[in-house]
Design a protein around this motif. Structure first.
Motif, PDB file in Angstrom:
ATOM      1  N   LYS A   1       0.825  -1.206   0.000  1.00 43.29           N
ATOM      2  CA  LYS A   1       0.000   0.000   0.000  1.00 43.29           C
ATOM      3  C   LYS A   1       0.865   1.264   0.000  1.00 43.29           C
ATOM      4  CE  LYS A   1      -3.904  -2.153   2.405  1.00 43.29           C
ATOM      5  NZ  LYS A   1      -4.785  -2.111   3.597  1.00 43.29           N
ATOM      6  N   HIS A   2       2.124   1.120   0.383  1.00 43.68           N
ATOM      7  CA  HIS A   2       3.042   2.269   0.391  1.00 43.68           C
ATOM      8  C   HIS A   2       3.652   2.387  -1.006  1.00 43.68           C
ATOM      9  CE1 HIS A   2       2.538   1.404   4.640  1.00 43.68           C
ATOM     10  NE2 HIS A   2       3.041   2.587   4.921  1.00 43.68           N
ATOM     11  N   THR A   3       2.967   3.115  -1.862  1.00 44.03           N
ATOM     12  CA  THR A   3       3.327   3.176  -3.284  1.00 44.03           C
ATOM     13  C   THR A   3       4.021   4.473  -3.698  1.00 44.03           C
ATOM     14  OG1 THR A   3       1.115   4.026  -3.780  1.00 44.03           O
ATOM     15  CG2 THR A   3       1.435   1.638  -3.938  1.00 44.03           C
ATOM     16  N   ILE A   4       4.064   5.437  -2.800  1.00 44.26           N
ATOM     17  CA  ILE A   4       4.621   6.754  -3.139  1.00 44.26           C
ATOM     18  C   ILE A   4       5.897   7.003  -2.345  1.00 44.26           C
ATOM     19  CG2 ILE A   4       4.200   9.250  -3.096  1.00 44.26           C
ATOM     20  CD1 ILE A   4       1.244   8.644  -3.476  1.00 44.26           C
TER      21      ILE A   4
ATOM     22  N   THR B   1       1.791   5.799   1.951  1.00 47.40           N
ATOM     23  CA  THR B   1       0.533   5.492   1.274  1.00 47.40           C
ATOM     24  C   THR B   1       0.036   6.786   0.631  1.00 47.40           C
ATOM     25  OG1 THR B   1      -0.823   6.029   3.203  1.00 47.40           O
ATOM     26  CG2 THR B   1      -0.014   3.756   3.023  1.00 47.40           C
ATOM     27  N   PRO B   2      -0.875   6.716  -0.326  1.00 45.70           N
ATOM     28  CA  PRO B   2      -1.409   7.949  -0.923  1.00 45.70           C
ATOM     29  C   PRO B   2      -1.999   8.897   0.117  1.00 45.70           C
ATOM     30  CG  PRO B   2      -2.015   6.076  -2.268  1.00 45.70           C
ATOM     31  CD  PRO B   2      -1.377   5.516  -1.036  1.00 45.70           C
ATOM     32  N   GLN B   3      -2.677   8.348   1.128  1.00 44.64           N
ATOM     33  CA  GLN B   3      -3.273   9.184   2.170  1.00 44.64           C
ATOM     34  C   GLN B   3      -2.188   9.876   3.002  1.00 44.64           C
ATOM     35  OE1 GLN B   3      -3.938   5.957   1.629  1.00 44.64           O
ATOM     36  NE2 GLN B   3      -6.017   6.049   0.776  1.00 44.64           N
TER      37      GLN B   3
ATOM     38  N   ASN C   1       0.785  10.604   1.999  1.00 43.70           N
ATOM     39  CA  ASN C   1       1.457  11.585   1.159  1.00 43.70           C
ATOM     40  C   ASN C   1       0.646  12.872   1.045  1.00 43.70           C
ATOM     41  OD1 ASN C   1       3.634  12.308  -0.768  1.00 43.70           O
ATOM     42  ND2 ASN C   1       1.954  12.325  -2.232  1.00 43.70           N
ATOM     43  N   VAL C   2      -0.692  12.753   0.976  1.00 44.76           N
ATOM     44  CA  VAL C   2      -1.546  13.955   0.929  1.00 44.76           C
ATOM     45  C   VAL C   2      -1.343  14.773   2.196  1.00 44.76           C
ATOM     46  CG1 VAL C   2      -3.928  14.769   1.015  1.00 44.76           C
ATOM     47  CG2 VAL C   2      -3.278  12.997  -0.620  1.00 44.76           C
TER      48      VAL C   2
ATOM     49  N   ARG D   1      -8.702  14.750  -4.561  1.00 40.94           N
ATOM     50  CA  ARG D   1      -7.635  13.927  -3.969  1.00 40.94           C
ATOM     51  C   ARG D   1      -6.966  14.601  -2.786  1.00 40.94           C
ATOM     52  NH1 ARG D   1      -6.199  12.757  -9.658  1.00 40.94           N
ATOM     53  NH2 ARG D   1      -4.656  14.425  -9.500  1.00 40.94           N
TER      54      ARG D   1
ATOM     55  N   GLU E   1      -4.936  17.242  -3.066  1.00 39.77           N
ATOM     56  CA  GLU E   1      -3.671  17.863  -3.458  1.00 39.77           C
ATOM     57  C   GLU E   1      -3.776  19.387  -3.396  1.00 39.77           C
ATOM     58  OE1 GLU E   1      -2.604  16.355  -7.269  1.00 39.77           O
ATOM     59  OE2 GLU E   1      -2.767  14.254  -6.670  1.00 39.77           O
TER      60      GLU E   1
END
Length: 265
Positions: free
Chosen positions: A158-161, A181-183, A185-186, A254, A256
């Motif tokens: 899930k840690h893609t970034i 994770t995307p969350q 990173n946001v 998202r 951002e």
């Protein structure tokens, strides 16, 4: 020869495809890359830039199939034989020991052989170029992701970034990189000095430009927009009502852009 920094470590990059180039790429925990091939022996690879990030773009070639290899070999053998024959004919003509009729006949044969030789050479060059096009493999990678792949532990799928802890996109040392994770990173991006400064400017009205679609949103409009997004309103409707692009709406969705603003109740 490239010198290492104190504490610098290198790892050989393993590619997920097969290629026939004599090429090796190494990445260091300091965010540097070096190449090994027929020309470069461990020289630094500079790369290029994309959206503020450093990126490398490389070209590889897959192996040539056996039937094409045999065809090229046959063409090369034909060319070599014709070159020998034309050279021999030129020597005979230059020696001028044959009868005028024989020399005339030999010159005619030489003319035909030269024409055929040039045609074969042209065809071989053309076919070589076409063959290369079919075998080319384009590879590219963001440098910070490459460093993270070899020097930073990825907690889960899930840690893609890969994020820069200090928000400097060019600081690609492994100590400055972390998988998120995307969350996560946001949330991380909302603390960026650039985001905070931009937010402060918008709130003070310093960045407002009546001719720019980007600056037509206000906090109140964003709250309403987020409410309508939560209600599942069509993108076409939102674009028309708020007079902004679908890309801007997606970034707001998202988190951002305007991530700190809550949806209207």
């Amino acid at each position: 020869m490239l010198k290492n920094y104190p504490g610098e470590q290198w790892e050989t990059v393993v590619f997920d495809f097969e290629f026939c180039n004599n090429y090796t790429l190494e990445v260091s925990n300091f965010g540097r890359l070096k190449t090994h091939n027929k020309i470069n022996k461990g020289e630094l690879l500079k790369g290029s830039m994309i959206k503020g990030y450093k990126i490398i773009r490389l070209k590889f070639y897959s192996s040539r199939d056996s039937s094409t290899e045999r065809r090229f070999k046959t063409m090369q053998e034909q060319i070599f034989k014709l070159m020998k024959d034309t050279t021999a004919s030129k020597k005979l003509i230059k020696a001028n020991k044959l009868s005028p009729e024989k020399i005339k006949e030999l010159k005619l044969k030489l003319q035909e052989s030269t024409l055929l030789l040039n045609t074969l050479k042209k065809n071989l060059k053309r076919d070589y170029a076409k063959d290369l096009e079919t075998r080319v493999i384009h590879y590219h990678s963001l440098v910070h992701r490459l460093v993270a792949n070899y020097f930073c532990k990825q907690p889960s799928d899930k840690h893609t970034i890969v994020a820069h802890l200090d928000y400097d996109k060019l600081n690609n040392r492994s100590s400055n990189l972390v998988w998120m994770t995307p969350q996560e990173n946001v949330a991380h991006q909302q603390k960026s000095p650039h985001v905070i400064a931009s937010r402060a400017s918008r709130e003070k009205g310093l960045a407002y430009n009546p001719n720019s679609k980007v600056n037509k949103l206000t906090i109140t409009k964003v709250m309403l927009l987020k409410k309508m997004l939560n209600q599942g309103k069509p993108m076409k409707t939102l674009v028309k009502q708020f007079k902004i692009t679908d890309t801007q709406i997606l970034r707001i969705k998202r988190g951002e852009n305007w991530g700190y603003v809550e949806a209207a109740k």
